[in-house]
Design a protein around this motif. Structure first.
Motif, PDB file in Angstrom:
ATOM      1  N   UNK A 200      72.706  59.881  31.560  1.00 53.93           N
ATOM      2  CA  UNK A 200      72.451  60.906  30.554  1.00 53.93           C
ATOM      3  C   UNK A 200      73.072  60.554  29.213  1.00 53.93           C
ATOM      4  N   UNK A 201      74.220  59.863  29.224  1.00 58.58           N
ATOM      5  CA  UNK A 201      74.774  59.378  27.957  1.00 58.58           C
ATOM      6  C   UNK A 201      73.797  58.389  27.310  1.00 58.58           C
ATOM      7  N   UNK A 202      73.262  57.472  28.113  1.00 61.78           N
ATOM      8  CA  UNK A 202      72.329  56.474  27.586  1.00 61.78           C
ATOM      9  C   UNK A 202      71.055  57.134  27.064  1.00 61.78           C
ATOM     10  N   UNK A 203      70.513  58.074  27.834  1.00 62.26           N
ATOM     11  CA  UNK A 203      69.288  58.760  27.412  1.00 62.26           C
ATOM     12  C   UNK A 203      69.512  59.565  26.143  1.00 62.26           C
ATOM     13  N   UNK A 204      70.655  60.269  26.079  1.00 64.68           N
ATOM     14  CA  UNK A 204      70.964  61.063  24.889  1.00 64.68           C
ATOM     15  C   UNK A 204      71.169  60.165  23.671  1.00 64.68           C
ATOM     16  N   UNK A 205      71.875  59.044  23.869  1.00 68.96           N
ATOM     17  CA  UNK A 205      72.091  58.107  22.769  1.00 68.96           C
ATOM     18  C   UNK A 205      70.789  57.523  22.267  1.00 68.96           C
TER      19      UNK A 205
END
Length: 274
Positions: A200-205
């Protein structure tokens, strides 16, 4: 001295931002679909920018990072131990599967549905599937280990949940893990949540970079965004803490019943395609 004038529209926007932050915080990691609930909530509270939605999701991820910081630290400092390294590699494989397929889906131009109907069906079907999966898992011996099959299927389940809003990322990953061999609610939930943190960090970034690059930050209501971010973080922290305690001695059945009831209500009371 006269009280300061408050713009009613500003107050209403702030209130809707708080409510959306609460919805995100409660639903992001509970197996009831955050995307589905936010899309439904925005029909009444007003649609928000992509940047706003990224921010409140980031708040929920931050909350789970706080909850699991000891586990994350232990994995980082003890990675040389064979059992720890094995677990970390399985987390990495699950994440990479999701990241690679997620990029493929993004390049194909996937977009969230414009209507609530497919979300309602996903809620109903997912609820029925949860009840069946819980029943099947109850007949198997308790097993907390994470296998390579579980890791691979959890990575795939995250993509399925992303493509079909209403499915719920946490529900898909937890129950796939339980059916694939990790027949222990606490162990399956922990692995699903730990995979979800980098995912989710990667997707949000990724979405943040796209949004800023296309000028999506212009004209943003930064006050509402900041308040919603804080609200989402706090509410998600409380919700996940409660969930982790709840599943130690309870099944997921109430969540399944809630999903089915909500999905049926949406199908019955919203106009076709509404």
């Amino acid at each position: 001295m006269a009280p300061p004038h408050r713009n009613p529209r500003h107050v209403n926007d702030l209130l809707s931002a708080i409510l959306l932050g609460i919805v995100e915080g409660i639903t992001e990691f509970l197996p009831i679909s955050s995307t589905g609930h936010l899309l439904i909530a925005e029909r009444w509270l007003g649609a928000r920018s992509d940047l706003f939605n990224i921010a409140i999701q980031a708040g929920a991820i931050l909350a789970v990072t706080f909850i699991y910081w000891r586990t994350l630290w232990s994995l980082a400092v003890n990675w040389r131990r064979p059992e720890t390294r094995d677990y970390v590699l399985k987390l990495l494989v699950a994440f990479l599967i999701t990241a690679a397929l997620g990029l493929v889906v993004s390049k194909m131009g996937f977009k969230l549905p414009e209507t609530v109907t497919p979300i309602a069906w996903a809620l109903v079907i997912g609820g029925v599937w949860m009840m069946l999966a819980e029943k099947l898992a109850a007949n198997r011996p308790d097993h907390a280990a994470i296998s390579w099959k579980v890791a691979i299927l959890v990575g795939l389940a995250q993509i399925v949940a992303g493509v079909f809003p209403g499915t719920s990322r946490s529900a898909a990953t937890i129950f796939v893990a339980m059916l694939a061999g990790t027949n222990n609610r606490a162990a399956a939930t922990e692995f699903a949540f730990l995979v979800g943190i980098p995912t989710m960090y990667a997707a949000s970034g990724y979405e943040l970079l796209k949004t800023v690059r296309h000028g999506g930050a212009a004209g943003e209501d930064w006050t509402g965004l900041g308040v919603a971010f804080v609200v989402s973080t706090i509410v998600a922290f409380v919700a996940v803490k409660w969930l982790l305690g709840y599943i130690r001695s309870h099944r997921f059945t109430p969540f399944a019943i809630y999903r089915i009831a909500l999905g049926v209500a949406l199908l019955l009371f919203l106009p076709a395609g509404g």
